[in-house]
Enzyme design. Structure first.
Site, PDB file in Angstrom:
ATOM      1  CB  ALA A   1      -0.899   0.185   1.248  1.00  0.00           C
TER       2      ALA A   1
ATOM      3  N   GLY B   1       0.213   9.484  -6.420  1.00  0.00           N
ATOM      4  CA  GLY B   1       0.713   8.358  -7.698  1.00  0.00           C
ATOM      5  C   GLY B   1       2.093   8.304  -7.614  1.00  0.00           C
TER       6      GLY B   1
ATOM      7  CG  PHE C   1      -5.976   2.846  -7.608  1.00  0.00           C
ATOM      8  CD1 PHE C   1      -6.725   3.007  -7.237  1.00  0.00           C
ATOM      9  CD2 PHE C   1      -4.911   4.129  -7.562  1.00  0.00           C
ATOM     10  CE1 PHE C   1      -7.866   4.073  -8.056  1.00  0.00           C
ATOM     11  CE2 PHE C   1      -5.762   5.156  -8.883  1.00  0.00           C
ATOM     12  CZ  PHE C   1      -7.277   5.389  -8.945  1.00  0.00           C
TER      13      PHE C   1
ATOM     14  N   PRO D   1      12.974  -2.673  -9.479  1.00  0.00           N
ATOM     15  CG  PRO D   1      15.379  -2.693  -9.914  1.00  0.00           C
ATOM     16  CD  PRO D   1      13.949  -1.835  -8.604  1.00  0.00           C
TER      17      PRO D   1
ATOM     18  CD  GLU E   1       5.710  -2.847  -8.525  1.00  0.00           C
ATOM     19  OE1 GLU E   1       6.661  -2.452  -7.036  1.00  0.00           O
ATOM     20  OE2 GLU E   1       4.368  -2.658  -8.428  1.00  0.00           O
ATOM     21  NE  ARG E   2       8.913   0.505 -11.641  1.00  0.00           N
ATOM     22  CZ  ARG E   2       9.661   1.400 -11.720  1.00  0.00           C
ATOM     23  NH1 ARG E   2      10.844   2.027 -11.491  1.00  0.00           N
ATOM     24  NH2 ARG E   2       9.012   2.728 -10.881  1.00  0.00           N
TER      25      ARG E   2
ATOM     26  N   GLY F   1     -12.141  -8.141 -35.769  1.00  0.00           N
ATOM     27  CA  GLY F   1     -13.321  -7.392 -36.340  1.00  0.00           C
ATOM     28  C   GLY F   1     -13.958  -7.088 -34.835  1.00  0.00           C
TER      29      GLY F   1
ATOM     30  CB  THR G   1       3.460   6.203 -15.456  1.00  0.00           C
ATOM     31  OG1 THR G   1       3.855   6.965 -15.445  1.00  0.00           O
ATOM     32  CG2 THR G   1       1.871   6.366 -14.367  1.00  0.00           C
TER      33      THR G   1
END
Ligand SMILES: Cc1cc2nc3c(=O)[nH]c(=O)nc-3n(C[C@H](O)[C@H](O)[C@H](O)COP(=O)(O)OP(=O)(O)OC[C@H]3O[C@@H](n4cnc5c(N)ncnc54)[C@H](O)[C@@H]3O)c2cc1C
Length: 379
Positions: A123, A130, A155, A242, A244-245, A341, A367
């Site tokens: 958290a 953010g 979130f 790193p 987490e990413r 489609g 982000t």
């Protein structure tokens, strides 16, 4: 074209078989219901623990015994099955504890996490903070042998089922910038003053529980700080990002590959103007571009995994992977939707769900604009 990740081994192939079988048998048939209830069943966690797919990459004494390659396989298998399950976030929490916890903290929390009895959530984000974590307002005031936490978070993945929440707090609200930040692990069961808010209605990832958390003078033992001292929170987060990413990049590339596989099959079967869609040059060219981009992404992710396994993945390269691979994932899936489609826009089609589920990858865990800042600073 056969390509196998260079980090693959017989042990890992066996592990993949176990993970795949478990996910297909226990998760896939229940996933639509989980989406409806906005969270997995709690038993899914203990079943995952029994199968050995939780915290595969922590040391054996804490219930793991593998490496990040095992973790990558679980992420890939969940991504390929299209299952939203918060085991990635759970692992991230475990790695904070593993890296900064005392022996007592590790022994107390990690084995229970690997069994799925404790479910981890992290958290950091707040309504007004953010990307810019300096702005967090949740405070933890020292009072004798306790910290008293007040504030709210939003979130938060695994928010509803999570019972072990690693909370970013200000332990010194007067400190300049990020210096007064600490991480405190909160055991939430029957905890006075702790409240989980509503499940937040999202565009995708419906089975992953995402909630607001409220801390109203919540008292936790002072020994639950990840230290050894106050004020280390920001540098701890920077060190762990790193992991987490990279984990997000692994899931993103596996999802892109799956989208291409599904679409290649679809365009062989769907007819237009008297022939399968694959016979139109545009279809082949678009899929050729997607396959090439996904392969570039795969090779880069594999290289990052190898560097991580060698203890050499730096934050800038992890940021490059997170930004480029999640952008690539979304480009690929968007093309695949187009090739389906109108059916590509129908929720019952896996490609439509992938499209909605993947959009957030460019937003969370920092982000992609913040990733470019991280890369830019290195120049
Ligand atoms: C489904 C989901 C799950 C999540 N799970 C978790 C969780 O488990 N734990 C947790 O703590 N958080 C979680 N988050 C929060 C997530 O990490 C944040 O949403 C993210 O970091 C962005 O913060 P923000 O939403 O406040 O956007 P903002 O920070 O307000 O950003 C808005 C826009 O401004 C841009 N921007 C901001 N600063 C800059 C800058 N310096 N330069 C250029 N552009 C900038 C951003 O890139 C973005 O495009 C989750 C979010 C989602 C959607």
């Amino acid at each position: 074209m056969t390509y196998e990740s260079p980090w693959m081994s017989d042990d890992l192939r066996m592990f993949r078989k176990t993970a795949r079988q478990f996910i297909q048998e226990k998760f896939v048939p229940n996933h639509a219901r989980w989406c409806h209830q906005h969270r997995p069943d709690p038993e899914a966690w203990t079943q995952a623990g029994e199968t050995g797919i939780l915290l595969a990459d922590v040391p054996e004494e804490y219930g793991g015994g593998g490496t990040f390659a095992h973790e990558a396989i679980v992420i890939e298998e969940l991504a390929q099955a299209g299952v939203n399950f918060g085991s990635g976030v759970h692992s991230i929490v475990a790695h904070y504890i593993l890296s900064y916890g005392t022996k007592e903290q590790k022994s107390k929390w990690l084995p229970a996490m690997s069994r799925g009895e404790l479910i981890g959530a992290i958290a950091m984000t707040e309504p007004s903070a953010g990307s810019d974590l300096q702005g967090i307002k949740t405070v933890a005031k020292r009072d004798g042998d306790s910290y008293v936490i007040s504030g709210s978070k939003t979130f938060i993945t695994n928010g509803a089922l999570g019972n072990l929440v690693c909370v970013a707090v200000k332990t010194d609200p007067k400190a300049v910038g990020l210096k007064g930040m600490s991480l405190i692990v909160v055991e939430t069961k029957d905890l006075a003053g702790y409240r989980v808010g509503r499940s937040i209605e999202k565009v995708g990832r419906h089975a992953q529980d995402t909630c607001e958390l409220f801390f109203d003078d919540v008292r936790v033992p002072a020994s639950h700080i990840l230290g050894p001292t106050e004020g280390k929170g920001f540098s701890q987060m920077m060190e762990q990002l790193p992991y987490e990413r990279l984990a997000i990049s692994v899931g993103a590339i596996a999802t892109a590959e799956q989208a291409i596989a599904i679409t290649a099959q679809y365009v062989k079967e769907r007819m237009a103007f008297g022939k399968p869609l694959l016979e139109f040059q545009n279809t082949r060219f678009k899929l050729a571009e997607c396959k090439t981009e996904a392969h570039i992404g795969r090779v880069f992710v594999d290289n990052c995994i190898e560097r991580f396994l060698a203890g050499k993945l730096d934050p800038v390269t992890a940021a490059m992977a997170k930004y480029w691979v999640t952008d690539c994932e979304f480009r690929v899936i968007d093309e695949c939707v187009q090739l389906h489609g109108g059916y590509g826009y129908m929720a019952e089609y896996p490609i439509a769900r992938m499209w909605a589920d993947s959009r957030v990858e460019r937003i969370y865990a920092g982000t992609n604009e913040i990733m470019k800042e991280v890369i830019g600073w290195s120049l």
